[in-house]
Design a protein around this motif. Structure first.
Motif, PDB file in Angstrom:
ATOM      1  N   ALA A 182       8.865  53.476   3.966  1.00  0.00           N
ATOM      2  CA  ALA A 182       8.516  53.953   2.619  1.00  0.00           C
ATOM      3  C   ALA A 182       9.600  53.653   1.580  1.00  0.00           C
ATOM      4  CB  ALA A 182       8.146  55.438   2.628  1.00  0.00           C
ATOM      5  N   ASN A 183      10.397  52.606   1.831  1.00  0.00           N
ATOM      6  CA  ASN A 183      11.306  52.132   0.779  1.00  0.00           C
ATOM      7  C   ASN A 183      10.493  51.250  -0.154  1.00  0.00           C
ATOM      8  OD1 ASN A 183      13.703  53.226   1.983  1.00  0.00           O
ATOM      9  ND2 ASN A 183      13.499  51.603   3.528  1.00  0.00           N
ATOM     10  N   VAL A 184      10.692  51.442  -1.443  1.00  0.00           N
ATOM     11  CA  VAL A 184       9.874  50.697  -2.393  1.00  0.00           C
ATOM     12  C   VAL A 184      10.719  49.656  -3.132  1.00  0.00           C
ATOM     13  CG1 VAL A 184      10.124  52.351  -4.304  1.00  0.00           C
ATOM     14  CG2 VAL A 184       8.066  50.975  -4.140  1.00  0.00           C
ATOM     15  N   ASP A 185      10.119  48.510  -3.392  1.00  0.00           N
ATOM     16  CA  ASP A 185      10.777  47.474  -4.184  1.00  0.00           C
ATOM     17  C   ASP A 185      10.504  47.792  -5.660  1.00  0.00           C
ATOM     18  OD1 ASP A 185      11.241  45.121  -5.683  1.00  0.00           O
ATOM     19  OD2 ASP A 185      11.029  43.901  -3.884  1.00  0.00           O
TER      20      ASP A 185
ATOM     21  N   MET B 252       0.859  -1.215   0.000  1.00  0.00           N
ATOM     22  CA  MET B 252       0.000   0.000   0.000  1.00  0.00           C
ATOM     23  C   MET B 252       0.886   1.252   0.000  1.00  0.00           C
ATOM     24  SD  MET B 252      -3.105  -1.041   0.134  1.00  0.00           S
ATOM     25  CE  MET B 252      -3.786  -2.659   0.371  1.00  0.00           C
ATOM     26  N   PRO B 253       0.591   2.150  -0.875  1.00  0.00           N
ATOM     27  CA  PRO B 253       1.442   3.342  -0.851  1.00  0.00           C
ATOM     28  C   PRO B 253       1.054   4.294   0.275  1.00  0.00           C
ATOM     29  CG  PRO B 253      -0.214   3.533  -2.563  1.00  0.00           C
ATOM     30  CD  PRO B 253      -0.440   2.208  -1.892  1.00  0.00           C
ATOM     31  N   ARG B 254       2.022   4.955   0.765  1.00  0.00           N
ATOM     32  CA  ARG B 254       1.783   6.036   1.724  1.00  0.00           C
ATOM     33  C   ARG B 254       2.436   7.251   1.095  1.00  0.00           C
ATOM     34  NH1 ARG B 254       2.792   5.512   8.154  1.00  0.00           N
ATOM     35  NH2 ARG B 254       1.624   7.364   8.719  1.00  0.00           N
ATOM     36  N   LYS B 255       1.614   8.167   0.610  1.00  0.00           N
ATOM     37  CA  LYS B 255       2.204   9.273  -0.159  1.00  0.00           C
ATOM     38  C   LYS B 255       1.548  10.605   0.198  1.00  0.00           C
ATOM     39  CE  LYS B 255      -0.873   8.131  -3.968  1.00  0.00           C
ATOM     40  NZ  LYS B 255      -1.057   7.639  -5.301  1.00  0.00           N
ATOM     41  N   GLN B 256       2.205  11.641  -0.214  1.00  0.00           N
ATOM     42  CA  GLN B 256       1.711  13.003   0.044  1.00  0.00           C
ATOM     43  C   GLN B 256       0.646  13.369  -0.991  1.00  0.00           C
ATOM     44  OE1 GLN B 256       4.716  15.183   1.500  1.00  0.00           O
ATOM     45  NE2 GLN B 256       3.195  16.499   2.426  1.00  0.00           N
ATOM     46  N   LEU B 257      -0.543  13.745  -0.545  1.00  0.00           N
ATOM     47  CA  LEU B 257      -1.597  14.105  -1.513  1.00  0.00           C
ATOM     48  C   LEU B 257      -1.743  15.612  -1.675  1.00  0.00           C
ATOM     49  CD1 LEU B 257      -4.505  11.604  -0.844  1.00  0.00           C
ATOM     50  CD2 LEU B 257      -2.852  11.604  -2.708  1.00  0.00           C
ATOM     51  N   ALA B 258      -1.393  16.338  -0.649  1.00  0.00           N
ATOM     52  CA  ALA B 258      -1.535  17.801  -0.769  1.00  0.00           C
ATOM     53  C   ALA B 258      -0.348  18.472  -0.092  1.00  0.00           C
ATOM     54  CB  ALA B 258      -2.830  18.256  -0.116  1.00  0.00           C
ATOM     55  N   GLN B 259       0.061  19.548  -0.696  1.00  0.00           N
ATOM     56  CA  GLN B 259       1.171  20.324  -0.154  1.00  0.00           C
ATOM     57  C   GLN B 259       0.839  21.773  -0.438  1.00  0.00           C
ATOM     58  OE1 GLN B 259       4.649  18.843  -2.068  1.00  0.00           O
ATOM     59  NE2 GLN B 259       5.877  19.066  -0.223  1.00  0.00           N
ATOM     60  N   PHE B 260       1.139  22.686   0.452  1.00  0.00           N
ATOM     61  CA  PHE B 260       0.845  24.079   0.111  1.00  0.00           C
ATOM     62  C   PHE B 260       1.818  25.033   0.764  1.00  0.00           C
ATOM     63  CE2 PHE B 260      -0.967  25.866   3.983  1.00  0.00           C
ATOM     64  CZ  PHE B 260      -1.362  24.743   4.701  1.00  0.00           C
ATOM     65  N   SER B 261       1.879  26.215   0.162  1.00  0.00           N
ATOM     66  CA  SER B 261       2.656  27.284   0.779  1.00  0.00           C
ATOM     67  C   SER B 261       1.855  28.569   0.616  1.00  0.00           C
ATOM     68  CB  SER B 261       4.020  27.410   0.098  1.00  0.00           C
ATOM     69  OG  SER B 261       3.822  27.766  -1.241  1.00  0.00           O
ATOM     70  N   VAL B 262       2.123  29.524   1.476  1.00  0.00           N
ATOM     71  CA  VAL B 262       1.390  30.792   1.410  1.00  0.00           C
ATOM     72  C   VAL B 262       2.407  31.912   1.249  1.00  0.00           C
ATOM     73  CG1 VAL B 262      -0.143  32.355   2.667  1.00  0.00           C
ATOM     74  CG2 VAL B 262      -0.503  29.896   2.810  1.00  0.00           C
ATOM     75  N   GLU B 263       2.161  32.752   0.250  1.00  0.00           N
ATOM     76  CA  GLU B 263       3.094  33.835  -0.056  1.00  0.00           C
ATOM     77  C   GLU B 263       2.782  35.079   0.791  1.00  0.00           C
ATOM     78  OE1 GLU B 263       4.581  35.785  -4.282  1.00  0.00           O
ATOM     79  OE2 GLU B 263       2.529  35.127  -4.071  1.00  0.00           O
ATOM     80  N   TYR B 264       3.810  35.841   1.119  1.00  0.00           N
ATOM     81  CA  TYR B 264       3.626  37.152   1.769  1.00  0.00           C
ATOM     82  C   TYR B 264       4.145  38.220   0.815  1.00  0.00           C
ATOM     83  CZ  TYR B 264       4.336  41.112   4.934  1.00  0.00           C
ATOM     84  OH  TYR B 264       4.300  42.352   5.509  1.00  0.00           O
ATOM     85  N   LEU B 265       3.383  39.290   0.671  1.00  0.00           N
ATOM     86  CA  LEU B 265       3.791  40.342  -0.268  1.00  0.00           C
ATOM     87  C   LEU B 265       3.842  41.713   0.411  1.00  0.00           C
ATOM     88  CD1 LEU B 265       4.364  41.198  -3.269  1.00  0.00           C
ATOM     89  CD2 LEU B 265       1.900  41.530  -3.504  1.00  0.00           C
ATOM     90  N   GLN B 266       4.991  42.351   0.273  1.00  0.00           N
ATOM     91  CA  GLN B 266       5.137  43.754   0.699  1.00  0.00           C
ATOM     92  C   GLN B 266       5.923  44.450  -0.397  1.00  0.00           C
ATOM     93  OE1 GLN B 266       8.190  44.900   3.629  1.00  0.00           O
ATOM     94  NE2 GLN B 266       6.552  45.827   4.836  1.00  0.00           N
ATOM     95  N   ILE B 267       5.495  45.650  -0.779  1.00  0.00           N
ATOM     96  CA  ILE B 267       6.204  46.384  -1.835  1.00  0.00           C
ATOM     97  C   ILE B 267       6.764  47.700  -1.284  1.00  0.00           C
ATOM     98  CG2 ILE B 267       5.959  47.473  -4.121  1.00  0.00           C
ATOM     99  CD1 ILE B 267       3.790  45.379  -4.741  1.00  0.00           C
ATOM    100  N   LEU B 268       5.978  48.304  -0.372  1.00  0.00           N
ATOM    101  CA  LEU B 268       6.394  49.572   0.246  1.00  0.00           C
ATOM    102  C   LEU B 268       6.552  49.309   1.742  1.00  0.00           C
ATOM    103  CD1 LEU B 268       6.626  52.673  -0.497  1.00  0.00           C
ATOM    104  CD2 LEU B 268       4.259  52.870   0.281  1.00  0.00           C
ATOM    105  N   ASP B 269       7.783  49.354   2.238  1.00  0.00           N
ATOM    106  CA  ASP B 269       7.956  48.965   3.650  1.00  0.00           C
ATOM    107  C   ASP B 269       7.629  50.114   4.600  1.00  0.00           C
ATOM    108  OD1 ASP B 269      10.156  50.635   3.945  1.00  0.00           O
ATOM    109  OD2 ASP B 269      11.641  49.028   3.988  1.00  0.00           O
ATOM    110  N   GLU B 270       7.781  49.862   5.892  1.00  0.00           N
ATOM    111  CA  GLU B 270       7.308  50.865   6.861  1.00  0.00           C
ATOM    112  C   GLU B 270       8.102  52.161   6.826  1.00  0.00           C
ATOM    113  OE1 GLU B 270       8.172  47.879  10.182  1.00  0.00           O
ATOM    114  OE2 GLU B 270       8.287  49.805  11.207  1.00  0.00           O
TER     115      GLU B 270
END
Ligand SMILES: Cc1ncc(C[n+]2csc(CCOP(=O)(O)OP(=O)(O)O)c2C)c(N)n1
Length: 365
Positions: free
Chosen positions: A21-24, A1-19
């Protein structure tokens, strides 16, 4: 019987203008200067409106209301990605976004004065009214989005709610339905880290609120909610997906409520001043102003001129709202729910009528 990974996830964080006020530069969206200036206008107006409403409330001229202080950027950044025919389903701290869409100051004031007229907003603005039942608006939004889908109108719906709302069944039902039918809806969670006195850590064991979306089969992203540019870019991607028929997105805007929950709350009883001060430094309005100044679009004298103009606008709106409120019949509050009033409300109506009579005869004396 296989034992395998069915789901995997990651969550992105986005900031463009930091506290600071430096901008990417790589991530910075190419927005026209007049739009950047309008963003500043509506965030500044929202802050001034909050202050004015607070004074009116203290003077007994306005009811209890929830402040937007510290949260001006998140919803406004997100609605920048919408078209005028898209739908906004707000919660109760989205004044900057609503003013940007075209809602008048007078309507906002009338709403918090408790007048029926304050809840009837011009239909062409496509803004649903402010919900009081926490989380209920997420279901309304999915209904609106499904209607757009059935009509093939190409419109999308953006709904706003707090971190506390993610513990409500309504939110989960809304996400599930939206995921199954690929509804053109963007769920925007304004995570200000408190639901009245309940901190975010007691809402859920999940590391992010955005990852709730994964379980319902659509993407979630966390953005710096005090950064207009990050909110806009995440919303633009979500709107694109929704319009292409690729279904919903959940955007978690990480921010902080610098003021009390409402005028009836004292936040010093459940959070520290040190914590508040950390977030003061991340103030979205000051950050945006600095960004504009660095781009050579704004100066101190322009700021002084703008504030003067907005304060005059506010005073005129307060005058109009109070003039309309003076014409209103307070007994109307009993008129629109029951065809026939139950005995307890009938008794309250009688009491209210006697109170109103006593008030007007004492003012005649
Ligand atoms: C169904 C329901 N439960 C409780 C309340 C009382 N209540 C009003 S606001 C609020 C907190 C909501 O917190 P959150 O969703 O994080 O939004 P925030 O006020 O922080 O913007 C609660 C519990 C309510 N209005 N509706």
């Amino acid at each position: 019987m296989p034992r395998k990974q069915l789901a995997q996830f990651s969550v992105e964080y986005l900031q463009i203008l930091d506290e600071n006020a430096n901008v990417d530069r790589e991530l910075e969206p190419d927005l026209p200067s007049d739009l950047l200036l309008r963003v500043h206008r509506y965030m500044t107006l929202t802050r001034l409106l909050d202050r004015r409403m607070h004074i009116l409330q203290q003077q007994g001229r306005l009811g209890t209301f929830p402040s937007c202080y510290g949260q001006e950027a998140a919803a406004l950044g997100c609605v920048l990605a919408l078209r005028a025919d898209d739908w906004i389903v707000p919660c109760y701290r989205e004044n900057a976004a609503l003013l940007y869409r075209g809602l008048s100051l007078k309507h906002i004031l009338l709403y918090w004065m408790g007048l029926e007229e304050g809840a009837f907003w011009p239909r062409e603005l496509r803004i649903l009214s402010i919900p009081i039942l926490v989380g209920s608006q997420t279901l309304h939004a999915v209904g609106v989005a499904l209607a757009s889908q059935i009509r093939n109108s190409g419109e999308v719906t953006m709904v706003f709610f707090g971190d506390g709302a993610t513990s409500e069944g309504d939110f989960h039902e809304a996400c599930n339905l939206a995921g199954v039918y690929q509804a053109p809806v963007i769920f925007v969670c304004i995570n200000n880290q408190y639901a009245i006195s309940v901190p975010r850590s007691l809402q859920t064991r999940s590391e992010t609120l955005a990852q709730k979306a994964i379980a319902y089969g659509f993407p979630g992203i966390v953005v710096d909610g005090n950064d207009v540019l990050a909110c806009y870019v995440a919303a633009r991607e979500a709107v694109y997906r929704a319009r292409q028929g690729q279904g919903p997105t959940l955007i978690e805007c990480l921010t902080y409520r610098l003021g009390p929950h409402t005028t009836a709350d004292d936040p010093r009883r459940y959070r520290s001043e040190e914590e508040r001060q950390i977030w003061e430094k991340r103030d979205p309005v000051k950050r945006w102003r600095l960004y504009l100044e660095r781009r050579g679009l704004w100066s101190e004298s322009q700021q002084a001129e703008l504030e003067q103009e907005l304060l005059a606008e506010l005073e005129a709106a307060v005058g109009q709202a109070e003039a309309e409120a003076a014409q209103a019949d307070p007994l109307e509050m009993f008129d629109f729910v029951f065809a026939e009033l139950p005995p307890d409300l009938l008794a309250q109506r009688r009491q209210a009528a006697e109170f109103a009579d006593a008030l007007s005869s004492s003012s005649r004396r």
